[in-house]
Design a protein around this motif. Sequence first.
Motif, short mmCIF file in Angstrom:
data_model
loop_
_atom_site.label_atom_id
_atom_site.label_comp_id
_atom_site.label_asym_id
_atom_site.label_seq_id
_atom_site.Cartn_x
_atom_site.Cartn_y
_atom_site.Cartn_z
N LYS A 1 0.85 -1.19 0.00
CA LYS A 1 0.00 0.00 0.00
C LYS A 1 0.89 1.25 0.00
O LYS A 1 1.05 1.93 1.01
N ILE A 2 1.48 1.52 -1.15
CA ILE A 2 2.28 2.72 -1.34
C ILE A 2 2.01 3.26 -2.73
O ILE A 2 1.52 2.55 -3.61
N ARG B 1 11.73 -1.02 6.42
CA ARG B 1 11.47 -0.13 7.56
C ARG B 1 10.66 1.08 7.12
O ARG B 1 9.92 1.66 7.91
N ASP B 2 10.83 1.48 5.88
CA ASP B 2 10.11 2.64 5.37
C ASP B 2 8.62 2.35 5.18
O ASP B 2 7.81 3.28 5.14
N PHE B 3 8.25 1.06 5.04
CA PHE B 3 6.85 0.75 4.77
C PHE B 3 5.93 1.26 5.87
O PHE B 3 4.79 1.64 5.61
N ALA B 4 6.41 1.24 7.12
CA ALA B 4 5.57 1.71 8.23
C ALA B 4 5.18 3.16 8.03
O ALA B 4 4.10 3.59 8.46
N ASN C 1 1.18 4.35 5.93
CA ASN C 1 0.29 5.05 6.86
C ASN C 1 0.25 6.55 6.61
O ASN C 1 -0.31 7.30 7.42
N GLN C 2 0.81 6.98 5.51
CA GLN C 2 0.76 8.40 5.17
C GLN C 2 -0.65 8.80 4.76
O GLN C 2 -1.42 7.99 4.25
N ASP D 1 -3.27 0.30 -8.53
CA ASP D 1 -4.50 1.05 -8.34
C ASP D 1 -4.13 2.36 -7.65
O ASP D 1 -2.96 2.71 -7.57
N ARG D 2 -5.11 3.08 -7.13
CA ARG D 2 -4.84 4.41 -6.59
C ARG D 2 -3.97 4.37 -5.32
O ARG D 2 -3.33 5.36 -4.97
N GLU D 3 -3.95 3.27 -4.62
CA GLU D 3 -3.25 3.20 -3.35
C GLU D 3 -2.14 2.17 -3.29
O GLU D 3 -1.36 2.17 -2.34
N HIS D 4 -2.03 1.29 -4.28
CA HIS D 4 -1.09 0.18 -4.21
C HIS D 4 -0.14 0.16 -5.40
O HIS D 4 -0.51 0.57 -6.50
#
Length: 208
Positions: free
Chosen positions: A25-26, A159-162, A166-167, A121-124
């Motif tokens: 989810k980025i 580590r950046d995924f967190a 959640n942005q 998609d818009r979020e992934h």
Amino acid sequence: MAGHPEFLDEENNYPITLDHVGVRKIIPQSPVENTPDYYHFMWVHGAGQPGKPLLWKEDQHYLHTRVGFVYGHGKKATWMTPNGPVFGEIETEAWGLGLSNARFVLENFITNQLTAATPVDREHSQLFETITVNRQPGEPEPTGRAARMIEFQKGQIRRDFAIWENQRYVEHPPFAGGEEEHYARFRRWSKQFYSDQPYTANAQIAAA
């Protein structure tokens, strides 16, 4: 890749390591946006100090930056800096928002990490990364510090995924001290890759 001979030069660099991270989810902007986030290196990646901006160059879709660090800051020796603290840098090149390379320069020890993010998609986005390290004397295969650096960088991006996952979008974000110049410049540069017009196949054919 003409701009990155390390990925083709197996005489001086170990064969590349490809890591398919998968769908996360980025958005594609997130990995590149690490570039001006000089302060997160302390809290997310264990750096002893914030990064120091050394270069910021934009050329239409292309972005070239350099950020300086004291690797091993405050420590007599680490696995990465066995002879004590060393001033090095991260040199980043981005071609749009979906493809970027980070070159970690630590004296003659150089690591390249190419990251590709393709939106689904818009979020992934589908995320891949490719890593290579320059060959170390007496090590025909990546062992010791070279092998550890490859695994280290695979872990660091996770580590950046967190943060990335959640942005949330804020129209006028409050910047922390020192962020406003290059973070704002990055956001302005990134706007060229977005459009207010909805995508349609017919519109793309007409534009061609």
